[in-house]
Design an enzyme around this catalytic site. Structure first.
Site, PDB file in Angstrom:
ATOM      1  N   HIS A  34       0.852  -1.192   0.000  1.00  0.00           N
ATOM      2  CA  HIS A  34       0.000   0.000   0.000  1.00  0.00           C
ATOM      3  C   HIS A  34       0.888   1.243   0.000  1.00  0.00           C
ATOM      4  CE1 HIS A  34       0.869  -0.660   4.239  1.00  0.00           C
ATOM      5  NE2 HIS A  34       0.389   0.546   4.546  1.00  0.00           N
ATOM      6  N   HIS A  54      -7.492  -2.164   5.483  1.00  0.00           N
ATOM      7  CA  HIS A  54      -6.641  -1.140   6.075  1.00  0.00           C
ATOM      8  C   HIS A  54      -7.271   0.228   5.829  1.00  0.00           C
ATOM      9  CE1 HIS A  54      -3.093   0.339   7.932  1.00  0.00           C
ATOM     10  NE2 HIS A  54      -2.515   0.821   6.844  1.00  0.00           N
ATOM     11  N   ASP A 102       5.667   4.620   5.234  1.00  0.00           N
ATOM     12  CA  ASP A 102       6.612   3.675   5.838  1.00  0.00           C
ATOM     13  C   ASP A 102       6.780   2.412   5.015  1.00  0.00           C
ATOM     14  OD1 ASP A 102       3.909   3.160   6.655  1.00  0.00           O
ATOM     15  OD2 ASP A 102       4.622   1.815   8.219  1.00  0.00           O
ATOM     16  N   HIS A 103       6.055   2.328   3.901  1.00  0.00           N
ATOM     17  CA  HIS A 103       6.184   1.171   3.011  1.00  0.00           C
ATOM     18  C   HIS A 103       6.750   1.539   1.636  1.00  0.00           C
ATOM     19  CE1 HIS A 103       3.832  -1.754   5.528  1.00  0.00           C
ATOM     20  NE2 HIS A 103       3.501  -0.601   6.088  1.00  0.00           N
TER      21      HIS A 103
END
Length: 309
Positions: free
Chosen positions: A63, A145, A67-68
Protein backbone atom coordinates in the site's frame (compact mmCIF):
# COMPACT_ATOMS: atom_id res chain seq x y z
CA UNK A 1 14.28 -20.23 -1.28
CA UNK A 2 14.93 -17.82 1.59
CA UNK A 3 13.24 -14.81 3.11
CA UNK A 4 15.17 -11.96 4.71
CA UNK A 5 13.75 -9.04 6.66
CA UNK A 6 15.19 -5.58 6.03
CA UNK A 7 12.73 -3.66 8.18
CA UNK A 8 10.32 -5.03 10.78
CA UNK A 9 9.03 -1.91 12.53
CA UNK A 10 5.69 -0.12 12.33
CA UNK A 11 5.17 3.46 11.24
CA UNK A 12 8.60 4.99 11.78
CA UNK A 13 12.19 3.84 12.26
CA UNK A 14 13.41 3.05 15.75
CA UNK A 15 16.81 2.17 17.17
CA UNK A 16 15.88 -1.49 17.06
CA UNK A 17 13.87 -1.72 13.83
CA UNK A 18 13.72 -0.03 10.46
CA UNK A 19 10.40 0.36 8.63
CA UNK A 20 8.82 -2.22 6.34
CA UNK A 21 10.75 -4.17 3.73
CA UNK A 22 11.63 -7.79 3.13
CA UNK A 23 13.05 -9.82 0.28
CA UNK A 24 12.28 -13.26 -1.06
CA UNK A 25 15.53 -14.76 -2.32
CA UNK A 26 14.90 -17.00 -5.34
CA UNK A 27 18.53 -17.25 -6.40
CA UNK A 28 18.66 -21.03 -6.72
CA UNK A 29 15.27 -21.16 -8.42
CA UNK A 30 15.42 -18.28 -10.95
CA UNK A 31 18.48 -16.21 -9.96
CA UNK A 32 16.29 -13.33 -8.80
CA UNK A 33 15.34 -11.50 -5.63
CA UNK A 34 11.82 -10.17 -5.09
CA UNK A 35 11.29 -7.27 -2.69
CA UNK A 36 8.10 -6.61 -0.75
CA UNK A 37 7.69 -2.98 0.31
CA UNK A 38 10.54 -0.53 0.46
CA UNK A 39 10.35 1.76 3.47
CA UNK A 40 12.71 4.64 4.18
CA UNK A 41 16.31 3.51 4.61
CA UNK A 42 15.91 0.17 2.84
CA UNK A 43 18.95 0.78 0.64
CA UNK A 44 21.07 1.35 3.73
CA UNK A 45 19.75 -1.84 5.32
CA UNK A 46 20.82 -3.72 2.20
CA UNK A 47 24.42 -2.66 2.85
CA UNK A 48 24.37 -4.98 5.87
CA UNK A 49 23.42 -7.99 3.76
CA UNK A 50 24.75 -9.94 0.78
CA UNK A 51 21.90 -8.68 -1.44
CA UNK A 52 22.96 -7.30 -4.82
CA UNK A 53 20.50 -4.59 -5.95
CA UNK A 54 20.68 -5.69 -9.59
CA UNK A 55 19.33 -9.09 -8.53
CA UNK A 56 16.12 -7.41 -7.32
CA UNK A 57 13.94 -7.89 -10.39
CA UNK A 58 10.45 -7.44 -8.90
CA UNK A 59 9.09 -5.18 -6.18
CA UNK A 60 5.65 -5.78 -4.68
CA UNK A 61 4.11 -2.87 -2.78
CA UNK A 62 1.30 -3.58 -0.32
CA UNK A 63 0.00 0.00 0.00
CA UNK A 64 1.01 3.63 -0.38
CA UNK A 65 1.64 4.64 3.22
CA UNK A 66 5.05 6.26 3.55
CA UNK A 67 6.61 3.68 5.84
CA UNK A 68 6.18 1.17 3.01
CA UNK A 69 7.32 3.24 -0.01
CA UNK A 70 9.54 6.18 1.04
CA UNK A 71 12.65 4.11 0.31
CA UNK A 72 11.77 3.43 -3.32
CA UNK A 73 13.29 6.51 -5.03
CA UNK A 74 16.57 6.05 -3.20
CA UNK A 75 16.78 2.33 -3.83
CA UNK A 76 15.93 2.68 -7.52
CA UNK A 77 18.55 5.40 -7.95
CA UNK A 78 21.25 3.47 -6.09
CA UNK A 79 20.44 0.40 -8.16
CA UNK A 80 21.39 2.48 -11.20
CA UNK A 81 24.84 3.20 -9.75
CA UNK A 82 25.96 -0.41 -10.14
CA UNK A 83 27.99 0.72 -13.17
CA UNK A 84 30.28 -2.31 -13.17
CA UNK A 85 27.36 -4.71 -13.18
CA UNK A 86 24.76 -5.61 -15.78
CA UNK A 87 21.74 -3.31 -15.73
CA UNK A 88 18.50 -5.27 -15.59
CA UNK A 89 14.91 -4.09 -15.99
CA UNK A 90 12.58 -4.06 -13.01
CA UNK A 91 8.89 -4.81 -12.45
CA UNK A 92 6.90 -2.96 -9.78
CA UNK A 93 3.50 -4.27 -8.66
CA UNK A 94 1.18 -2.34 -6.39
CA UNK A 95 -1.90 -0.18 -5.91
CA UNK A 96 -2.93 2.46 -8.43
CA UNK A 97 -0.73 5.48 -7.77
CA UNK A 98 2.60 3.72 -7.32
CA UNK A 99 3.72 4.65 -10.85
CA UNK A 100 2.86 8.30 -10.31
CA UNK A 101 4.76 8.34 -7.00
CA UNK A 102 7.89 6.75 -8.44
CA UNK A 103 8.00 8.69 -11.69
CA UNK A 104 7.28 12.04 -10.01
CA UNK A 105 10.01 11.43 -7.43
CA UNK A 106 12.53 10.55 -10.13
CA UNK A 107 11.52 13.48 -12.36
CA UNK A 108 11.65 16.12 -9.62
CA UNK A 109 15.10 14.94 -8.50
CA UNK A 110 16.48 14.73 -12.02
CA UNK A 111 17.18 11.02 -11.58
CA UNK A 112 17.81 9.04 -14.76
CA UNK A 113 17.77 5.27 -14.69
CA UNK A 114 19.76 3.14 -17.16
CA UNK A 115 17.13 0.43 -16.90
CA UNK A 116 13.40 0.28 -17.59
CA UNK A 117 10.65 -0.05 -14.96
CA UNK A 118 7.48 -1.95 -15.85
CA UNK A 119 4.56 -0.92 -13.67
CA UNK A 120 1.57 -3.14 -12.86
CA UNK A 121 -1.09 -1.23 -10.94
CA UNK A 122 -4.22 -2.68 -9.34
CA UNK A 123 -7.43 -1.62 -7.69
CA UNK A 124 -9.84 -3.83 -5.75
CA UNK A 125 -11.54 -5.02 -8.95
CA UNK A 126 -8.36 -6.31 -10.61
CA UNK A 127 -7.01 -8.71 -8.02
CA UNK A 128 -6.69 -12.49 -8.09
CA UNK A 129 -3.85 -13.96 -10.10
CA UNK A 130 -1.64 -10.97 -10.84
CA UNK A 131 1.49 -12.64 -12.19
CA UNK A 132 2.59 -16.02 -13.56
CA UNK A 133 5.87 -17.41 -14.86
CA UNK A 134 6.91 -20.95 -15.68
CA UNK A 135 7.91 -21.48 -12.04
CA UNK A 136 5.80 -19.14 -9.91
CA UNK A 137 2.30 -17.72 -9.57
CA UNK A 138 1.45 -14.67 -7.47
CA UNK A 139 -2.05 -14.00 -6.17
CA UNK A 140 -3.36 -10.95 -4.36
CA UNK A 141 -6.44 -9.91 -2.40
CA UNK A 142 -7.60 -6.67 -0.86
CA UNK A 143 -7.00 -6.41 2.87
CA UNK A 144 -8.77 -4.21 5.42
CA UNK A 145 -6.64 -1.14 6.07
CA UNK A 146 -7.19 2.61 6.12
CA UNK A 147 -6.14 2.81 2.46
CA UNK A 148 -6.29 0.22 -0.31
CA UNK A 149 -3.83 -2.49 0.73
CA UNK A 150 -2.82 -5.72 -0.98
CA UNK A 151 -1.78 -9.05 0.48
CA UNK A 152 0.36 -11.41 -1.60
CA UNK A 153 0.48 -15.19 -1.98
CA UNK A 154 3.55 -16.50 -3.82
CA UNK A 155 3.13 -20.07 -5.04
CA UNK A 156 6.01 -22.07 -6.42
CA UNK A 157 4.83 -24.52 -9.04
CA UNK A 158 5.45 -28.18 -8.26
CA UNK A 159 9.00 -29.29 -9.00
CA UNK A 160 9.66 -32.09 -11.45
CA UNK A 161 10.89 -35.38 -10.10
CA UNK A 162 14.64 -35.96 -10.11
CA UNK A 163 16.45 -38.67 -12.02
CA UNK A 164 18.19 -41.40 -10.00
CA UNK A 165 21.36 -41.50 -12.08
CA UNK A 166 23.11 -44.07 -9.89
CA UNK A 167 20.22 -46.53 -10.21
CA UNK A 168 20.23 -46.06 -13.99
CA UNK A 169 23.92 -46.90 -14.14
CA UNK A 170 23.36 -50.03 -12.07
CA UNK A 171 20.57 -51.01 -14.45
CA UNK A 172 23.10 -50.96 -17.28
CA UNK A 173 22.10 -47.70 -18.97
CA UNK A 174 25.16 -46.02 -20.52
CA UNK A 175 25.56 -42.33 -19.77
CA UNK A 176 24.45 -40.24 -22.76
CA UNK A 177 21.31 -39.78 -24.86
CA UNK A 178 19.46 -42.61 -23.12
CA UNK A 179 19.79 -40.77 -19.82
CA UNK A 180 18.10 -37.76 -21.38
CA UNK A 181 15.24 -39.85 -22.72
CA UNK A 182 14.57 -41.45 -19.35
CA UNK A 183 14.76 -38.04 -17.65
CA UNK A 184 12.11 -36.83 -20.11
CA UNK A 185 9.86 -39.72 -19.11
CA UNK A 186 10.50 -41.98 -22.10
CA UNK A 187 10.89 -45.73 -21.66
CA UNK A 188 13.98 -47.10 -23.45
CA UNK A 189 15.13 -50.52 -24.61
CA UNK A 190 18.77 -51.48 -24.09
CA UNK A 191 20.85 -53.47 -26.57
CA UNK A 192 20.39 -56.61 -24.46
CA UNK A 193 16.63 -56.24 -24.73
CA UNK A 194 15.99 -55.01 -21.21
CA UNK A 195 13.29 -52.36 -21.01
CA UNK A 196 13.89 -49.40 -18.75
CA UNK A 197 10.65 -47.96 -17.38
CA UNK A 198 11.28 -44.25 -16.93
CA UNK A 199 8.93 -43.73 -13.99
CA UNK A 200 10.87 -46.29 -11.96
CA UNK A 201 13.91 -44.02 -12.02
CA UNK A 202 12.29 -40.64 -11.49
CA UNK A 203 11.12 -39.46 -8.08
CA UNK A 204 7.63 -38.14 -7.59
CA UNK A 205 7.10 -34.41 -8.23
CA UNK A 206 7.89 -32.26 -5.21
CA UNK A 207 5.26 -29.83 -4.05
CA UNK A 208 6.27 -26.20 -4.43
CA UNK A 209 6.51 -23.81 -1.51
CA UNK A 210 3.90 -21.19 -0.60
CA UNK A 211 4.81 -17.86 0.98
CA UNK A 212 2.12 -15.40 2.09
CA UNK A 213 2.97 -11.79 2.87
CA UNK A 214 0.21 -9.79 4.51
CA UNK A 215 0.39 -5.99 4.46
CA UNK A 216 -1.17 -3.71 7.08
CA UNK A 217 -4.68 -4.88 7.90
CA UNK A 218 -7.35 -5.60 10.43
CA UNK A 219 -8.19 -9.28 10.87
CA UNK A 220 -9.94 -10.31 7.66
CA UNK A 221 -10.96 -13.49 5.86
CA UNK A 222 -8.90 -12.35 2.87
CA UNK A 223 -5.78 -13.04 4.94
CA UNK A 224 -6.96 -16.57 5.63
CA UNK A 225 -7.56 -17.25 1.94
CA UNK A 226 -4.14 -15.94 0.99
CA UNK A 227 -2.46 -18.01 3.72
CA UNK A 228 -4.18 -21.38 3.15
CA UNK A 229 -1.56 -24.08 3.61
CA UNK A 230 1.31 -21.60 3.44
CA UNK A 231 4.77 -22.78 4.40
CA UNK A 232 5.40 -19.31 5.81
CA UNK A 233 2.88 -16.63 6.70
CA UNK A 234 4.32 -13.17 7.32
CA UNK A 235 1.73 -11.14 9.19
CA UNK A 236 1.77 -7.73 10.84
CA UNK A 237 1.61 -7.53 14.63
CA UNK A 238 1.41 -3.84 15.41
CA UNK A 239 -0.47 -4.45 18.66
CA UNK A 240 -0.53 -7.01 21.44
CA UNK A 241 -2.96 -9.06 23.47
CA UNK A 242 -5.91 -7.00 24.70
CA UNK A 243 -5.37 -4.23 22.10
CA UNK A 244 -8.24 -5.31 19.86
CA UNK A 245 -10.13 -2.02 20.02
CA UNK A 246 -7.17 0.22 19.25
CA UNK A 247 -6.02 -2.18 16.55
CA UNK A 248 -9.42 -1.98 14.89
CA UNK A 249 -9.48 1.81 15.21
CA UNK A 250 -6.09 2.16 13.55
CA UNK A 251 -6.75 -0.59 10.97
CA UNK A 252 -4.07 -2.96 12.20
CA UNK A 253 -3.83 -6.39 13.82
CA UNK A 254 -2.76 -7.79 17.15
CA UNK A 255 -0.41 -10.71 17.63
CA UNK A 256 -3.39 -12.83 18.72
CA UNK A 257 -5.36 -12.02 15.59
CA UNK A 258 -2.36 -12.91 13.41
CA UNK A 259 -2.11 -16.24 15.25
CA UNK A 260 -5.80 -16.88 14.64
CA UNK A 261 -5.28 -16.25 10.91
CA UNK A 262 -2.40 -18.73 10.84
CA UNK A 263 -4.47 -21.34 12.66
CA UNK A 264 -7.54 -20.91 10.45
CA UNK A 265 -5.37 -21.08 7.32
CA UNK A 266 -3.50 -24.17 8.54
CA UNK A 267 -0.21 -22.42 7.81
CA UNK A 268 3.00 -24.18 8.79
CA UNK A 269 4.82 -21.22 10.29
CA UNK A 270 3.91 -17.68 11.36
CA UNK A 271 6.43 -14.84 11.30
CA UNK A 272 5.28 -11.66 13.02
CA UNK A 273 6.60 -8.30 11.83
CA UNK A 274 5.53 -4.61 11.66
CA UNK A 275 6.13 -4.39 15.40
CA UNK A 276 5.29 -1.18 17.26
CA UNK A 277 8.31 0.60 18.76
CA UNK A 278 6.68 0.33 22.19
CA UNK A 279 7.46 -3.39 22.21
CA UNK A 280 11.11 -3.98 23.12
CA UNK A 281 13.03 -6.71 24.89
CA UNK A 282 10.78 -8.78 27.13
CA UNK A 283 7.68 -7.16 25.63
CA UNK A 284 8.52 -8.74 22.28
CA UNK A 285 9.01 -12.11 23.90
CA UNK A 286 5.60 -11.77 25.52
CA UNK A 287 4.04 -10.98 22.13
CA UNK A 288 5.50 -14.22 20.85
CA UNK A 289 4.49 -16.32 23.86
CA UNK A 290 0.94 -14.94 23.84
CA UNK A 291 0.55 -15.70 20.13
CA UNK A 292 1.94 -19.21 20.70
CA UNK A 293 -1.05 -19.98 22.93
CA UNK A 294 -3.11 -19.96 19.72
CA UNK A 295 -0.57 -20.97 17.06
CA UNK A 296 2.52 -22.73 18.35
CA UNK A 297 4.96 -22.30 15.48
CA UNK A 298 5.30 -18.52 15.71
CA UNK A 299 8.31 -16.23 15.78
CA UNK A 300 8.77 -12.45 15.99
CA UNK A 301 11.37 -11.46 13.41
CA UNK A 302 14.05 -8.81 13.72
CA UNK A 303 15.84 -6.78 11.08
CA UNK A 304 18.27 -8.84 8.96
CA UNK A 305 16.90 -12.21 10.06
CA UNK A 306 16.86 -14.89 7.38
CA UNK A 307 14.58 -17.87 7.21
CA UNK A 308 14.97 -20.84 4.89
CA UNK A 309 11.64 -21.89 3.39
Amino acid sequence: MEIQFLGTGAGQPSKQRNVSSLVLKLLDEINEIWMFDCGEGTQRQILNTTIKPRKVRKIFITHLHGDHIFGLPGFLSSRAFQANEEQTDLDIYGPVGIKSYVMTSLKLTGSRLPYHINFFEFDDKQLGKIMETDKFVVYSEKLDHGVFCMGYRVVQKDLEGTLDAEALKQAGVPFGPLFGKVKNGQDVTLEDGNIIIAKDFISAPKKGKIVTIIGDTRKTNASVRLALGADILVHESTYGKGDDKIAKRHAHSTNMQAAQIAKEANAKRLLLNHISARFIGRDCKKLELDAASIFENVHIVRDFEEEVI
